[in-house]
Scaffold this motif. Structure first.
Motif, PDB file in Angstrom:
ATOM      1  N   VAL A  80       0.850  -1.188   0.000  1.00  0.00           N
ATOM      2  CA  VAL A  80       0.000   0.000   0.000  1.00  0.00           C
ATOM      3  C   VAL A  80       0.890   1.244   0.000  1.00  0.00           C
ATOM      4  N   PHE A  81       0.557   2.185  -0.883  1.00  0.00           N
ATOM      5  CA  PHE A  81       1.329   3.422  -1.015  1.00  0.00           C
ATOM      6  C   PHE A  81       0.414   4.604  -0.730  1.00  0.00           C
ATOM      7  N   VAL A  82       0.915   5.573   0.035  1.00  0.00           N
ATOM      8  CA  VAL A  82       0.153   6.795   0.324  1.00  0.00           C
ATOM      9  C   VAL A  82       1.002   7.983  -0.087  1.00  0.00           C
ATOM     10  N   HIS A  83       0.413   8.825  -0.921  1.00  0.00           N
ATOM     11  CA  HIS A  83       1.130  10.019  -1.385  1.00  0.00           C
ATOM     12  C   HIS A  83       0.674  11.242  -0.593  1.00  0.00           C
ATOM     13  N   ASP A  84       1.503  12.259  -0.565  1.00  0.00           N
ATOM     14  CA  ASP A  84       1.252  13.523   0.131  1.00  0.00           C
ATOM     15  C   ASP A  84       1.258  13.350   1.648  1.00  0.00           C
ATOM     16  N   VAL A  85       2.180  12.532   2.169  1.00  0.00           N
ATOM     17  CA  VAL A  85       2.240  12.324   3.622  1.00  0.00           C
ATOM     18  C   VAL A  85       2.828  13.535   4.343  1.00  0.00           C
ATOM     19  N   ASN A  86       3.180  14.571   3.602  1.00  0.00           N
ATOM     20  CA  ASN A  86       3.597  15.831   4.228  1.00  0.00           C
ATOM     21  C   ASN A  86       2.403  16.574   4.801  1.00  0.00           C
ATOM     22  N   ARG A  87       1.174  16.139   4.432  1.00  0.00           N
ATOM     23  CA  ARG A  87      -0.039  16.748   4.960  1.00  0.00           C
ATOM     24  C   ARG A  87      -0.502  15.991   6.205  1.00  0.00           C
ATOM     25  N   VAL A  88      -1.233  16.688   7.075  1.00  0.00           N
ATOM     26  CA  VAL A  88      -1.591  16.133   8.382  1.00  0.00           C
ATOM     27  C   VAL A  88      -2.418  14.850   8.264  1.00  0.00           C
ATOM     28  N   VAL A  89      -3.471  14.871   7.455  1.00  0.00           N
ATOM     29  CA  VAL A  89      -4.353  13.710   7.346  1.00  0.00           C
ATOM     30  C   VAL A  89      -3.595  12.491   6.832  1.00  0.00           C
ATOM     31  N   GLU A  90      -2.883  12.644   5.737  1.00  0.00           N
ATOM     32  CA  GLU A  90      -2.160  11.521   5.140  1.00  0.00           C
ATOM     33  C   GLU A  90      -1.096  10.980   6.102  1.00  0.00           C
ATOM     34  N   ASP A  91      -0.465  11.887   6.843  1.00  0.00           N
ATOM     35  CA  ASP A  91       0.571  11.479   7.791  1.00  0.00           C
ATOM     36  C   ASP A  91      -0.028  10.667   8.934  1.00  0.00           C
ATOM     37  N   LYS A  92      -1.009  11.228   9.631  1.00  0.00           N
ATOM     38  CA  LYS A  92      -1.563  10.578  10.813  1.00  0.00           C
ATOM     39  C   LYS A  92      -2.358   9.315  10.481  1.00  0.00           C
ATOM     40  N   PHE A  93      -3.173   9.380   9.439  1.00  0.00           N
ATOM     41  CA  PHE A  93      -4.031   8.222   9.140  1.00  0.00           C
ATOM     42  C   PHE A  93      -3.235   7.053   8.560  1.00  0.00           C
ATOM     43  N   SER A  94      -2.189   7.318   7.796  1.00  0.00           N
ATOM     44  CA  SER A  94      -1.371   6.210   7.275  1.00  0.00           C
ATOM     45  C   SER A  94      -0.629   5.515   8.419  1.00  0.00           C
ATOM     46  N   LYS A  95      -0.124   6.283   9.393  1.00  0.00           N
ATOM     47  CA  LYS A  95       0.579   5.684  10.530  1.00  0.00           C
ATOM     48  C   LYS A  95      -0.380   4.904  11.423  1.00  0.00           C
ATOM     49  N   ALA A  96      -1.612   5.419  11.581  1.00  0.00           N
ATOM     50  CA  ALA A  96      -2.569   4.788  12.494  1.00  0.00           C
ATOM     51  C   ALA A  96      -3.227   3.539  11.905  1.00  0.00           C
ATOM     52  N   PHE A  97      -3.592   3.580  10.611  1.00  0.00           N
ATOM     53  CA  PHE A  97      -4.396   2.492  10.055  1.00  0.00           C
ATOM     54  C   PHE A  97      -3.643   1.582   9.077  1.00  0.00           C
ATOM     55  N   LEU A  98      -2.491   2.036   8.599  1.00  0.00           N
ATOM     56  CA  LEU A  98      -1.627   1.150   7.819  1.00  0.00           C
ATOM     57  C   LEU A  98      -0.453   0.683   8.681  1.00  0.00           C
ATOM     58  N   CYS A  99      -0.228   1.404   9.750  1.00  0.00           N
ATOM     59  CA  CYS A  99       0.693   1.027  10.822  1.00  0.00           C
ATOM     60  C   CYS A  99       2.161   1.305  10.508  1.00  0.00           C
ATOM     61  N   GLU A 100       2.787   2.005  11.448  1.00  0.00           N
ATOM     62  CA  GLU A 100       4.216   2.291  11.305  1.00  0.00           C
ATOM     63  C   GLU A 100       5.033   1.013  11.262  1.00  0.00           C
ATOM     64  N   GLY A 101       4.568  -0.025  11.981  1.00  0.00           N
ATOM     65  CA  GLY A 101       5.290  -1.297  11.990  1.00  0.00           C
ATOM     66  C   GLY A 101       5.275  -2.015  10.654  1.00  0.00           C
ATOM     67  N   TYR A 102       4.334  -1.649   9.779  1.00  0.00           N
ATOM     68  CA  TYR A 102       4.264  -2.247   8.434  1.00  0.00           C
ATOM     69  C   TYR A 102       4.936  -1.370   7.376  1.00  0.00           C
ATOM     70  N   MET A 103       5.423  -0.203   7.791  1.00  0.00           N
ATOM     71  CA  MET A 103       6.031   0.701   6.806  1.00  0.00           C
ATOM     72  C   MET A 103       7.387   0.174   6.372  1.00  0.00           C
ATOM     73  N   ARG A 104       7.596   0.133   5.055  1.00  0.00           N
ATOM     74  CA  ARG A 104       8.852  -0.356   4.500  1.00  0.00           C
ATOM     75  C   ARG A 104       9.822   0.775   4.164  1.00  0.00           C
ATOM     76  N   GLU A 105       9.290   1.874   3.661  1.00  0.00           N
ATOM     77  CA  GLU A 105      10.171   2.991   3.328  1.00  0.00           C
ATOM     78  C   GLU A 105       9.357   4.254   3.082  1.00  0.00           C
ATOM     79  N   GLN A 106      10.036   5.371   3.126  1.00  0.00           N
ATOM     80  CA  GLN A 106       9.446   6.647   2.747  1.00  0.00           C
ATOM     81  C   GLN A 106      10.429   7.373   1.846  1.00  0.00           C
TER      82      GLN A 106
END
Length: 303
Positions: A252-278
Motif C-alpha cells: 500500500v502506497f500513500v502520497h502527500d504524507v507531508n499533509r496532516v491527514v495523510e501522515d496521521k491516518f497512514s501511521k494509524a491504520f496502515l501502521c508504522e510497523g508495516y512501513m517499508r520505506e518513505q
C-alpha cells in the motif's frame, strides 16, 4: 544349282528374320529404359515439387507471422498500450505530480509483482504510466471528479476508471480518528459490510471482490478544509489488505504524507510497523493478511 539358290534364299530370310528380331528386342529394351527414366524423373520432379511447395508454405507462414507478430515469446512488437504511453509522455509537457524518486518506489514493487491487481485512488497525469508499468495485469482507477473522468476517457479509453463519492471532509479528520479506534473498525472483514464509519461502502462491487496486490492512495483532493479527505480511502485500503486470503501481502502506497491527514491516518491504520520505506512525500507499507491469525494485533508492536 536350284538347290543352292534355294539355300541362299533361305539363309537370307533367316538373316533378315534375325535382324528383325534383334531390332525388335533393341526397340523394346530402349522403350523400357525410357519409361524407367521418365518414371524416375517424374518421381524426382514430384518430390522436388512437394519440397518446393512445403518451402513456399513455410516461407509464407514465416512472412505472415512476421507481419502479424502473434503473441509468442518470439514476438518483439511493442503492445499498442505501451506505444501509446511512450508517445503521450514523449510529447506531453505535463509531468506526473510524483517525483522520479517517489515513482521509482512503486515502480520497483511493480517490477517484482506485475502483472498483478493494482487499485489506484485517484486519476491523474500519471495514470497511463501506472497502467503501462502493470502491463498484462489489471489496473483500476477511482476518481471523485466526473468531468475529469470523461476528459481522460476520451483521451485514453483503455484506462479502467470508476466514479466514487467521498462523504467525509478534511475538517472531520480528528473526529474520525477517534472513531477508528473502536472495535468495529479493528475487526477484519469486507469493507462493504463493516460497521465502521471509516469504511467506504459505495465502491463498485468489482473493487470489493478483487484481491488487490498493490493499492495506491493519491486521492481524493484533500488539500483544503472543505475538500473530501483521504481518511476513508486510507482506512479502506488497510482493511482490504488485512482481509485478503491467508498468506497474502498487499503493498500500500500513500502520497502527500507531508499533509496532516495523510501522515496521521497512514501511521494509524496502515501502521508504522508495516512501513517499508518513505521517499519524499510517498510512504510504502506492506500489510499481511490477518485472516490466518485472529489474535494478530491491528498494528504490530514497534521494536
Amino acid at each position: 544349282m536350284r538347290s543352292t539358290k534355294t539355300h541362299q534364299i533361305f539363309s537370307l530370310k533367316l538373316l533378315l528374320l534375325g535382324v528383325l528380331l534383334a531390332f525388335i528386342v533393341l526397340f523394346l529394351l530402349r522403350t523400357n529404359l525410357s519409361s524407367a527414366d521418365y518414371s524416375k524423373q517424374s518421381s524426382n520432379d514430384n518430390t522436388l515439387s512437394r519440397k518446393t511447395l512445403v518451402a513456399n508454405k513455410e516461407s509464407s507462414a514465416k512472412e505472415e507471422n512476421d507481419n502479424n507478430c502473434p503473441q509468442t515469446t518470439a514476438c518483439t512488437k511493442i503492445p499498442p498500450s505501451l506505444a501509446q504511453t511512450l508517445i503521450h509522455y514523449t510529447t506531453s509537457t505535463i509531468t506526473p505530480q510524483q517525483t522520479l524518486k517517489e515513482i521509482s518506489v512503486t515502480a520497483g514493487v511493480l517490477e517484482k509483482r506485475s502483472p498483478c491487481n493494482f487499485l489506484v485512488f485517484g486519476l491523474g497525469h500519471d495514470s497511463l504510466m501506472w497502467a503501462a508499468l502493470n502491463h498484462g495485469g489489471r489496473t483500476v482507477f477511482l476518481e471523485e471528479d466526473e468531468a475529469w473522468i470523461e476528459q481522460i476517457r476520451r483521451r485514453f479509453p483503455t484506462l479502467d476508471t470508476h466514479h466514487v463519492r467521498y462523504e467525509s471532509k478534511v475538517n472531520e479528520a480528528e473526529g474520525l480518528m477517534d472513531v477508528g479506534k473502536g472495535p468495529e473498525c479493528t475487526a477484519v472483514g469486507d469493507p462493504r459490510y463493516s460497521m465502521c464509519l471509516l469504511a467506504l461502502k459505495g465502491l463498485p462491487s468489482e473493487v470489493y471482490e478483487t484481491k488487490w496486490d498493490l493499492i495506491m492512495v493519491d486521492a481524493p483532493t484533500g488539500y483544503y478544509e472543505e475538500a473530501p479527505g483521504r481518511m476513508t480511502a486510507i482506512f479502506t485500503a488497510g482493511m482490504m489488505a488485512r482481509n485478503r486470503e491467508e498468506g497474502s501481502e498487499t503493498d500500500v502506497f500513500v502520497h502527500d504524507v507531508n499533509r496532516v491527514v495523510e501522515d496521521k491516518f497512514s501511521k494509524a491504520f496502515l501502521c508504522e510497523g508495516y512501513m517499508r520505506e518513505q521517499e519524499g512525500r510517498l510512504r510504502h507499507f506492506r500489510i499481511p493478511s490477518h485472516r490466518d491469525d485472529t489474535q494478530r494485533p491491528f498494528c504490530p508492536t514497534l521494536e
